[in-house]
Scaffold this motif. Sequence first.
Motif, PDB file in Angstrom:
ATOM      1  N   UNK A  91      -4.819 -29.231 -31.608  1.00  0.00           N
ATOM      2  CA  UNK A  91      -4.842 -27.799 -31.909  1.00  0.00           C
ATOM      3  C   UNK A  91      -3.467 -27.180 -31.714  1.00  0.00           C
ATOM      4  N   UNK A  92      -3.168 -26.226 -32.583  1.00  0.00           N
ATOM      5  CA  UNK A  92      -1.973 -25.417 -32.420  1.00  0.00           C
ATOM      6  C   UNK A  92      -2.447 -23.989 -32.297  1.00  0.00           C
ATOM      7  N   UNK A 180     -10.403 -30.136 -24.273  1.00  0.00           N
ATOM      8  CA  UNK A 180      -9.925 -31.508 -24.049  1.00  0.00           C
ATOM      9  C   UNK A 180      -8.907 -31.900 -25.112  1.00  0.00           C
ATOM     10  N   UNK A 181      -8.873 -31.156 -26.202  1.00  0.00           N
ATOM     11  CA  UNK A 181      -8.000 -31.525 -27.317  1.00  0.00           C
ATOM     12  C   UNK A 181      -6.548 -31.221 -26.974  1.00  0.00           C
ATOM     13  N   UNK A 182      -5.621 -32.082 -27.413  1.00  0.00           N
ATOM     14  CA  UNK A 182      -4.205 -31.795 -27.199  1.00  0.00           C
ATOM     15  C   UNK A 182      -3.857 -30.449 -27.831  1.00  0.00           C
ATOM     16  N   UNK A 183      -3.040 -29.672 -27.125  1.00  0.00           N
ATOM     17  CA  UNK A 183      -2.743 -28.305 -27.575  1.00  0.00           C
ATOM     18  C   UNK A 183      -1.247 -28.024 -27.547  1.00  0.00           C
ATOM     19  N   UNK A 184      -0.771 -27.411 -28.623  1.00  0.00           N
ATOM     20  CA  UNK A 184       0.612 -26.926 -28.687  1.00  0.00           C
ATOM     21  C   UNK A 184       0.548 -25.420 -28.891  1.00  0.00           C
ATOM     22  N   UNK A 208       2.441 -24.136 -16.003  1.00  0.00           N
ATOM     23  CA  UNK A 208       1.283 -24.411 -15.139  1.00  0.00           C
ATOM     24  C   UNK A 208       0.307 -25.362 -15.811  1.00  0.00           C
ATOM     25  N   UNK A 209       0.124 -25.172 -17.097  1.00  0.00           N
ATOM     26  CA  UNK A 209      -0.867 -25.951 -17.830  1.00  0.00           C
ATOM     27  C   UNK A 209      -0.287 -27.246 -18.404  1.00  0.00           C
ATOM     28  N   UNK A 210       1.024 -27.422 -18.250  1.00  0.00           N
ATOM     29  CA  UNK A 210       1.662 -28.605 -18.823  1.00  0.00           C
ATOM     30  C   UNK A 210       1.694 -28.562 -20.341  1.00  0.00           C
ATOM     31  N   UNK A 211       1.805 -27.349 -20.909  1.00  0.00           N
ATOM     32  CA  UNK A 211       1.826 -27.214 -22.374  1.00  0.00           C
ATOM     33  C   UNK A 211       3.222 -26.840 -22.854  1.00  0.00           C
ATOM     34  N   UNK A 212       3.538 -27.243 -24.088  1.00  0.00           N
ATOM     35  CA  UNK A 212       4.821 -26.861 -24.674  1.00  0.00           C
ATOM     36  C   UNK A 212       4.636 -25.611 -25.526  1.00  0.00           C
ATOM     37  N   UNK A 213       5.652 -24.750 -25.556  1.00  0.00           N
ATOM     38  CA  UNK A 213       5.625 -23.563 -26.410  1.00  0.00           C
ATOM     39  C   UNK A 213       6.747 -23.673 -27.427  1.00  0.00           C
ATOM     40  N   UNK A 256       3.395 -34.554 -28.521  1.00  0.00           N
ATOM     41  CA  UNK A 256       2.139 -34.040 -27.966  1.00  0.00           C
ATOM     42  C   UNK A 256       1.026 -35.074 -28.041  1.00  0.00           C
ATOM     43  N   UNK A 257       0.948 -35.738 -29.184  1.00  0.00           N
ATOM     44  CA  UNK A 257      -0.145 -36.682 -29.400  1.00  0.00           C
ATOM     45  C   UNK A 257       0.224 -38.085 -28.936  1.00  0.00           C
TER      46      UNK A 257
END
Length: 343
Positions: A91-92, A180-184, A208-213, A256-257
């Motif tokens: 997901x983006x 659960x899906x990888x998220x950008x 905090x969430x370990x996500x990239x922006x 990401x994936x």
Amino acid sequence: MKIGIIGFAGSGKTTLFNALTGQDAPVGIGKNKINLGTIKVPDARLDRLAEIDQPQKTTYIELAFADVPGGRGTRSLDPQTLGRIREMDALVQVIRGFDNGGEPPEPSAECLSFEEELMLADMQVIEKRIERLRKDRSDPTQLGILERCADLLNQDQPLRELALSAEEKLSIAGFALLTLKPLLLVLSLPEDNSAPVVPEPLSRHATDRGLAVMPLCGPIEAEIAALGPDDQQAFLADLGLEEPAAARFIKAAFSLLNLITFFTHGEDECRAWSLRRGSTAVDAAGTIHSDLARGFIRVEVVRFEDFSRLGTEAKCRDSGVLRIEGKNYVIEDGDICHIRFNV
Ligand SMILES: Nc1nc2c(ncn2[C@@H]2O[C@H](COP(=O)(O)OP(=O)(O)OP(=O)(O)O)[C@@H](O)[C@H]2O)c(=O)[nH]1
Ligand SMILES: [Mg+2]
């Protein structure tokens, strides 16, 4: 690989979709239609293979995008939208960072409230299932996993944060849980010349969430995507950008994936394939065709660099750079594979 572009209405999803695919889908809030498009992942190594082999066909990795319209208001995820999002591999989420004449942008709050909706949707699926499993006691293992999931969601944490083994993931894969899906995260920026900055609260939340922006200005990127390659270069240089959004996006998506690229080649077709890092030769075979995995015998592997330097498989064999590997061999990025099989 199906990537869903999601987010609240008017956040800039369709504009991003156009920037990625080069399409001209109508933008504006309330265009309640799903847009579908694919892009070929440019690959200089595949181009080199095709230059050597002169095959009839060259096939690039494709990413498929679905621009899922956001409904209005805060509770925007109706069952139909949720169903569409569930089908995606990754997901983006587009977050509005530009002024639209209405409410001022609040990227961090918007990000959190969308996350809440996804967590709520997951909770509903999980609770229903837990209730059933407690009654019929058919699958205590799955029940245990789902109870851990529910605990985490109750602490306002997305399921991505849960350390699940591959086996545990498989056991709940059928529920297509959204968090659960990888998220950008993509932050859509104002159309002024300010440097692309991610505001502190959003970057803190993402960390905090370990996500990239990925910050970008959608309309400008969509304009760039619609240009020919030469004009594109000039425009990018003017803006101080090195690559168009699609190229930056592809890199982000691969990382990401956790994907790598391997190749197959011959007179008919030179082709690039994507594979999860850490996958084995049998996984690679299965990516190509289930028959190849079923009847797998061995794989002959040459590193791209060696083949590019030597130019033929015979020379690779003679110089000892062609290796024969078994089914547990872990494929590396840039491996050229010839799978031997028998069905
Ligand atoms: N400044 C700026 N404007 C943007 C950006 N992205 C989108 N817009 C503008 O915002 C408006 C809505 O953009 P869309 O891409 O249609 O938004 P959407 O998320 O697809 O909206 P829905 O389909 O209704 O969910 C359009 O007028 C766009 O030009 C951006 O990155 N920067
Ligand atoms: Mg739209």
